[in-house]
Write a protein that holds these residues in place. Structure first.
Motif, mmCIF file in Angstrom:
data_model
loop_
_atom_site.group_PDB
_atom_site.id
_atom_site.type_symbol
_atom_site.label_atom_id
_atom_site.label_comp_id
_atom_site.label_asym_id
_atom_site.label_seq_id
_atom_site.Cartn_x
_atom_site.Cartn_y
_atom_site.Cartn_z
ATOM 1 N N GLN A 26 0.827 -1.213 0.000
ATOM 2 C CA GLN A 26 0.000 0.000 0.000
ATOM 3 C C GLN A 26 0.856 1.255 0.000
ATOM 4 O O GLN A 26 1.599 1.510 0.939
ATOM 5 C CB GLN A 26 -0.926 0.010 1.216
ATOM 6 N N VAL A 27 0.743 2.043 -1.058
ATOM 7 C CA VAL A 27 1.462 3.317 -1.162
ATOM 8 C C VAL A 27 0.642 4.374 -0.421
ATOM 9 O O VAL A 27 -0.561 4.503 -0.635
ATOM 10 C CB VAL A 27 1.650 3.713 -2.643
ATOM 11 N N LEU A 28 1.291 5.105 0.469
ATOM 12 C CA LEU A 28 0.621 6.134 1.262
ATOM 13 C C LEU A 28 1.108 7.518 0.834
ATOM 14 O O LEU A 28 2.318 7.790 0.844
ATOM 15 C CB LEU A 28 0.889 5.933 2.754
ATOM 16 N N SER A 29 0.158 8.368 0.479
ATOM 17 C CA SER A 29 0.537 9.730 0.091
ATOM 18 C C SER A 29 1.198 10.462 1.254
ATOM 19 O O SER A 29 2.060 11.314 1.052
ATOM 20 C CB SER A 29 -0.685 10.501 -0.407
ATOM 21 N N THR A 35 5.650 3.107 0.323
ATOM 22 C CA THR A 35 4.999 2.133 1.195
ATOM 23 C C THR A 35 5.598 2.260 2.600
ATOM 24 O O THR A 35 6.627 2.922 2.796
ATOM 25 C CB THR A 35 5.224 0.691 0.693
ATOM 26 N N ILE A 36 4.973 1.605 3.537
ATOM 27 C CA ILE A 36 5.503 1.576 4.905
ATOM 28 C C ILE A 36 6.906 0.969 4.899
ATOM 29 O O ILE A 36 7.836 1.509 5.515
ATOM 30 C CB ILE A 36 4.564 0.791 5.838
ATOM 31 N N ASP A 37 7.067 -0.155 4.211
ATOM 32 C CA ASP A 37 8.379 -0.805 4.151
ATOM 33 C C ASP A 37 9.438 0.125 3.558
ATOM 34 O O ASP A 37 10.556 0.219 4.075
ATOM 35 C CB ASP A 37 8.303 -2.087 3.313
ATOM 36 N N GLU A 38 9.083 0.821 2.491
ATOM 37 C CA GLU A 38 10.037 1.742 1.859
ATOM 38 C C GLU A 38 10.392 2.898 2.781
ATOM 39 O O GLU A 38 11.568 3.285 2.871
ATOM 40 C CB GLU A 38 9.454 2.285 0.559
ATOM 41 N N ALA A 39 9.396 3.438 3.463
ATOM 42 C CA ALA A 39 9.647 4.555 4.372
ATOM 43 C C ALA A 39 10.562 4.136 5.516
ATOM 44 O O ALA A 39 11.515 4.853 5.853
ATOM 45 C CB ALA A 39 8.334 5.107 4.910
ATOM 46 N N LEU A 40 10.295 2.982 6.099
ATOM 47 C CA LEU A 40 11.132 2.502 7.205
ATOM 48 C C LEU A 40 12.544 2.185 6.724
ATOM 49 O O LEU A 40 13.521 2.530 7.389
ATOM 50 C CB LEU A 40 10.493 1.283 7.869
ATOM 51 N N TRP A 50 3.840 5.758 11.700
ATOM 52 C CA TRP A 50 2.595 5.409 12.385
ATOM 53 C C TRP A 50 1.537 6.497 12.195
ATOM 54 O O TRP A 50 0.377 6.210 11.945
ATOM 55 C CB TRP A 50 2.826 5.133 13.874
ATOM 56 N N ARG A 51 1.936 7.755 12.309
ATOM 57 C CA ARG A 51 0.982 8.847 12.089
ATOM 58 C C ARG A 51 0.414 8.798 10.676
ATOM 59 O O ARG A 51 -0.761 9.101 10.449
ATOM 60 C CB ARG A 51 1.632 10.199 12.385
ATOM 61 N N ALA A 52 1.225 8.401 9.714
ATOM 62 C CA ALA A 52 0.745 8.255 8.339
ATOM 63 C C ALA A 52 -0.278 7.126 8.232
ATOM 64 O O ALA A 52 -1.281 7.259 7.527
ATOM 65 C CB ALA A 52 1.921 7.998 7.399
ATOM 66 N N VAL A 53 -0.045 6.038 8.943
ATOM 67 C CA VAL A 53 -1.009 4.927 8.959
ATOM 68 C C VAL A 53 -2.327 5.397 9.569
ATOM 69 O O VAL A 53 -3.406 5.136 9.028
ATOM 70 C CB VAL A 53 -0.449 3.712 9.737
#
Length: 66
Positions: A26-29, A35-40, A50-53
């Protein structure tokens, strides 16, 4: 927020199997189109992710985890 706490929260919200799928697919704007994995993996702080989620799925995240 520790990384283990982040993953525990994500598992609580989405379930163990689905949480991993959300993180990978899931890509998050709110994360700049990552994605979460990419951001981490890119060094983003877990609290920011987490705030983005929470922002992306406000109806799924219980108030106690926001």
């Amino acid at each position: 927020m520790r990384l283990t706490d982040f993953w525990q929260r994500l598992d609580q919200v989405f379930g163990v199997g689905y949480a991993k799928s959300i993180a990978h697919d899931q890509v998050l704007s709110q994360l700049g189109g990552r994605t979460i994995d990419e951001a981490l993996a890119g060094g983003e702080e877990t609290a920011v992710v987490w705030r983005a989620v929470v922002a992306a799925y406000p109806e799924r995240v219980p108030a106690r985890l926001k």
